[in-house]
Design a protein around this motif. Structure first.
Motif, mmCIF file in Angstrom:
data_model
loop_
_atom_site.group_PDB
_atom_site.id
_atom_site.type_symbol
_atom_site.label_atom_id
_atom_site.label_comp_id
_atom_site.label_asym_id
_atom_site.label_seq_id
_atom_site.Cartn_x
_atom_site.Cartn_y
_atom_site.Cartn_z
ATOM 1 N N ASP A 13 0.831 -1.198 0.000
ATOM 2 C CA ASP A 13 0.000 0.000 0.000
ATOM 3 C C ASP A 13 0.870 1.254 0.000
ATOM 4 N N THR A 14 0.398 2.287 -0.659
ATOM 5 C CA THR A 14 1.187 3.519 -0.788
ATOM 6 C C THR A 14 1.455 4.180 0.558
ATOM 7 N N ASN A 15 0.578 3.933 1.550
ATOM 8 C CA ASN A 15 0.793 4.526 2.864
ATOM 9 C C ASN A 15 1.861 3.791 3.678
ATOM 10 N N ASN A 16 2.201 2.564 3.273
ATOM 11 C CA ASN A 16 3.144 1.763 4.044
ATOM 12 C C ASN A 16 4.379 1.357 3.270
ATOM 13 N N CYS A 17 4.423 1.623 1.964
ATOM 14 C CA CYS A 17 5.500 1.068 1.137
ATOM 15 C C CYS A 17 6.870 1.611 1.531
ATOM 16 N N TYR A 18 6.923 2.873 1.978
ATOM 17 C CA TYR A 18 8.242 3.408 2.318
ATOM 18 C C TYR A 18 8.733 2.846 3.651
ATOM 19 N N ARG A 19 7.820 2.367 4.492
ATOM 20 C CA ARG A 19 8.210 1.718 5.739
ATOM 21 C C ARG A 19 8.530 0.236 5.519
ATOM 22 N N SER A 20 7.740 -0.419 4.681
ATOM 23 C CA SER A 20 7.940 -1.850 4.450
ATOM 24 C C SER A 20 9.058 -2.141 3.460
ATOM 25 N N GLY A 21 9.583 -1.113 2.805
ATOM 26 C CA GLY A 21 10.692 -1.318 1.880
ATOM 27 C C GLY A 21 10.277 -1.805 0.508
ATOM 28 N N TYR A 22 9.029 -1.525 0.104
ATOM 29 C CA TYR A 22 8.579 -1.985 -1.207
ATOM 30 C C TYR A 22 9.171 -1.110 -2.308
ATOM 31 N N LEU A 23 9.761 -1.759 -3.298
ATOM 32 C CA LEU A 23 10.351 -1.074 -4.447
ATOM 33 C C LEU A 23 9.452 -1.316 -5.646
ATOM 34 N N SER A 24 8.665 -0.301 -6.006
ATOM 35 C CA SER A 24 7.651 -0.479 -7.043
ATOM 36 C C SER A 24 8.280 -0.767 -8.405
ATOM 37 N N LYS A 25 9.433 -0.168 -8.698
ATOM 38 C CA LYS A 25 10.062 -0.384 -9.997
ATOM 39 C C LYS A 25 10.554 -1.823 -10.162
ATOM 40 N N LYS A 26 11.026 -2.411 -9.072
ATOM 41 C CA LYS A 26 11.516 -3.793 -9.123
ATOM 42 C C LYS A 26 10.453 -4.800 -8.713
ATOM 43 N N ASN A 27 9.326 -4.294 -8.202
ATOM 44 C CA ASN A 27 8.267 -5.170 -7.671
ATOM 45 C C ASN A 27 8.858 -6.157 -6.669
ATOM 46 N N ALA A 28 9.614 -5.623 -5.722
ATOM 47 C CA ALA A 28 10.273 -6.426 -4.704
ATOM 48 C C ALA A 28 10.391 -5.593 -3.434
ATOM 49 N N PHE A 29 10.902 -6.211 -2.375
ATOM 50 C CA PHE A 29 11.039 -5.551 -1.084
ATOM 51 C C PHE A 29 12.499 -5.529 -0.662
ATOM 52 N N GLN A 30 12.892 -4.414 -0.042
ATOM 53 C CA GLN A 30 14.216 -4.332 0.534
ATOM 54 C C GLN A 30 14.210 -5.115 1.843
ATOM 55 N N LYS A 31 15.074 -6.108 1.947
ATOM 56 C CA LYS A 31 14.992 -7.073 3.040
ATOM 57 C C LYS A 31 15.117 -6.422 4.411
ATOM 58 N N GLY A 32 16.070 -5.550 4.601
ATOM 59 C CA GLY A 32 16.292 -4.943 5.911
ATOM 60 C C GLY A 32 15.112 -4.113 6.374
ATOM 61 N N LEU A 33 14.578 -3.264 5.484
ATOM 62 C CA LEU A 33 13.432 -2.432 5.854
ATOM 63 C C LEU A 33 12.192 -3.276 6.129
ATOM 64 N N PHE A 34 11.969 -4.291 5.306
ATOM 65 C CA PHE A 34 10.788 -5.136 5.514
ATOM 66 C C PHE A 34 10.895 -5.881 6.840
ATOM 67 N N GLU A 35 12.066 -6.366 7.160
ATOM 68 C CA GLU A 35 12.240 -7.085 8.424
ATOM 69 C C GLU A 35 11.995 -6.162 9.611
ATOM 70 N N GLN A 36 12.504 -4.946 9.560
ATOM 71 C CA GLN A 36 12.276 -3.986 10.642
ATOM 72 C C GLN A 36 10.799 -3.615 10.752
ATOM 73 N N TRP A 37 10.147 -3.413 9.621
ATOM 74 C CA TRP A 37 8.716 -3.069 9.631
ATOM 75 C C TRP A 37 7.891 -4.198 10.226
ATOM 76 N N LEU A 38 8.255 -5.405 9.885
ATOM 77 C CA LEU A 38 7.511 -6.556 10.399
ATOM 78 C C LEU A 38 7.700 -6.706 11.904
ATOM 79 N N LEU A 39 8.932 -6.586 12.374
ATOM 80 C CA LEU A 39 9.190 -6.741 13.801
ATOM 81 C C LEU A 39 8.601 -5.588 14.603
ATOM 82 N N ARG A 40 8.618 -4.399 14.036
ATOM 83 C CA ARG A 40 8.085 -3.229 14.752
ATOM 84 C C ARG A 40 6.571 -3.302 14.906
ATOM 85 N N GLY A 41 5.898 -3.912 13.931
ATOM 86 C CA GLY A 41 4.437 -3.979 13.993
ATOM 87 C C GLY A 41 3.895 -5.214 14.671
#
Length: 578
Positions: A247-275
């Protein structure tokens, strides 16, 4: 911005993970090779894997038994969120198959999400041995570092942790390794380690390796929904993990890279653990913030401290929690209620009736207790119970480390016995019938003609076990009359038989009814005098009271009498209040 709440799905950790697989057969290296092998197979192995392919890998490559591979596959089907309802379709297809060849064809076409299967195997890797077995075999130092979620704390905390807390802590510790496994990075690292020391990597190869090791594909995040639940503040109900993370409201926190259609591992892991937080339908919120239920509860003990609460969060599957009911009785008939989860813990010498559809059920550490439930659309698990009777129709029945239990059930899957301490288990067909039972079975999507109650499977970490389970003799079978829903039987009226009751058991019920009728006819035709009738009646009453006392039925009658008085007083109070 709406806050995202994540939690560990309690039903997967508590019901989906079973102590049936040896740890050495499902090591990280083996799971990494399984993922790579599945991808090499193409459509037969990735992104979905069918049963025949999985059985070949499990038996030929991993050295598991056919029964273990089947149980894991069906558990993945049962708790999958990506393709829900596949187990019900499979049951209907297997029932319509006329020959073994057709059944094999049906099973060969059933698929599960490959990464969900790997997640379930990963959870089994660290939870495949019982804590007491580990305690006997391992040193104290090994125990303090053991990642098993159910293991006892080492004494550093002041209070005893809930199982939900241990599961969340385990996921926090295991998440980096699990993400690397699903992303294939462990396979890359393993390959890199095997390179000769003299062979050097070019800067371009090193850069490509670093980039690939820091990216998660969309499939990885999608498969994590198998073990991680998601909700958004302000919205009722559960959401999909992938859609929330993109979602556009969470992509910068979850590490979603729209151009690559993938997630940055470090940011996604932090977002998951924080939530990561408490599950809305979990035990913690239910016990501490749940609403007390207004069901009638009676107890013959002068002081009782039972808990009878339900989770407070609307829009989710509610959890009903019954704990520490001693020498008591409770009954609830939620005819139009949505299916809920149920946990019954540490109850003794009690009778519990929950006559409504149930999603999943856990009965833990109960003794000398009878639990009667409506149809369970998912899995029911009995653990560490003794001298307990459970009556319900369920899609899957698991009995773990129990002694002297009797289970009356109707199930389309083989009852599963797990744990080395399971003994004295008796299986019998369903023995209840109440007016809305068939309607509840339709809601739970259970069919009475698909019934495997008498084909138990006893599995341990070393494979198939035996000698701990027996099937009830038809001569010992008796119908259970529920006092809240049925009128007293009338002479000459046949009892309502439970759906799916086998012929030999129905015949036994019929013969028992004939014995009662013939005895009454014999007394009627004897032309006894009033004095003789009084003597006979007194003898019958004395024998009946002795039977009630010896079997413990007298306690249940006392509970019912107290319940009737309680309901009478409640009706009088409401009338005077009006």
């Amino acid at each position: 911005m709406a806050e995202v709440q994540l939690w560990v799905r309690p039903e997967v950790m508590e019901l989906g993970v079973l102590p049936i697989l040896p740890p050495d057969k499902i090591s990280i290296e083996m799971l990494s090779r399984l993922l790579q092998y599945s991808r090499d197979l193409g459509e037969r192995g990735y992104p979905h894997i069918n049963y025949e392919t999985w059985k070949h890998i499990a038996v030929k490559k991993m050295g598991l038994s056919v029964e273990c591979s089947m149980v894991v596959f069906f558990s993945c089907l049962l708790f999958s969120k990506l393709r829900p309802g596949r187990d019900r379709e499979l049951e209907a297809s297997l029932a319509s198959a006329a020959s073994q060849k057709e059944r094999d064809e049906v099973m060969g076409g059933v698929e599960v999400w490959t990464m969900e299967l790997i997640i379930l195997l990963y959870l089994h890797r660290v939870t495949s041995a019982h804590p007491r077995a580990i305690a006997r075999q391992a040193s104290l130092q090994t125990l303090t570092t053991d990642p098993w979620p159910n293991s006892n704390a080492s004494g550093t905390t002041a209070r005893k942790q809930l199982l939900e807390e241990k599961h969340a802590g385990f996921v926090r510790e295991a998440l980096p390794e699990l993400l690397s496994l699903l992303a294939g990075h462990l396979q890359i690292e393993d390959t890199e380690k095997k390179k000769k020391s003299s062979e050097k990597r070019t800067p371009r190869e090193l850069l490509c390796f670093m980039k690939s090791a820091g990216v998660l594909s969309v499939d990885v995040v999608k498969s994590l929904g198998f073990v991680i639940g998601t909700s958004v503040q302000g919205d009722k109900g559960e959401h999909d993990l992938l859609s929330v993370a993109m979602d556009t409201n969470n992509c910068y926190r979850s590490g979603y890279l729209s151009k690559k259609n993938a997630f940055q591992k470090g940011l996604f892991e932090q977002w998951l653990l924080r939530g990561l937080d408490w599950a809305p339908h979990g035990e913690w919120l239910c016990v501490r913030r749940g609403c007390r239920q207004s069901w009638p509860v009676v107890s013959l003990t002068p002081q009782f401290h039972h808990r009878l609460v339900a989770s407070p969060s609307p829009g989710y599957h509610r959890l009903m929690y019954i704990c520490e009911l001693v020498d008591g009785l409770t009954a609830h008939m939620g005819d139009e209620a949505a299916p809920c989860d149920l946990k019954v813990r540490r109850c003794s010498k009690s009778n519990i009736y929950i006559l409504q559809p149930v999603r999943n059920a856990v009965i833990h550490k109960c003794h000398d207790t009878r639990v009667v439930l409506g149809p369970v659309s998912g899995r029911i698990r009995l653990s560490e119970c003794r001298n307990t009777v459970v009556v319900c129709a369920a899609r899957s029945v698991v009995i773990a480390d129990c002694r002297g239990v009797i289970v009356h059930t109707l199930t389309p899957q083989r009852p599963l016995l797990v744990g080395g301490r399971t003994q004295g288990v008796t299986l019998a067909p369903l023995n209840i019938h109440y007016p809305k039972l068939k309607h509840h079975m339709i809601k739970a999507q259970l069919q009475s003609h698909i019934n495997m109650w008498n084909r138990p499977l006893h599995l341990g970490s070393e494979g198939v076990l035996g000698g701990t389970c027996e099937v009830m003799n038809p001569e010992d079978f008796q119908l259970l009359v529920i006092p809240f829903t049925q009128t007293p039987p009338i002479d000459g009226r046949p009892p309502l038989l439970p759906p799916g009751l086998p012929h030999e058991f129905a015949k036994s019920v019929e013969e028992a009814g004939k014995c009662v009728s013939s005895f009454r006819a014999e007394v009627r035709d004897a032309e006894l005098s009033p004095e003789q009738r009084a003597i006979l009646q007194k003898a019958i009453d004395a024998k009946f009271k002795a039977w009630l006392r010896d079997t413990g039925k007298q306690r249940e009658l006392d509970q019912l009498e107290k319940l009737a008085l309680t309901l009478k007083y409640e009706r009088v109070a409401k009338t005077t209040a009006i």
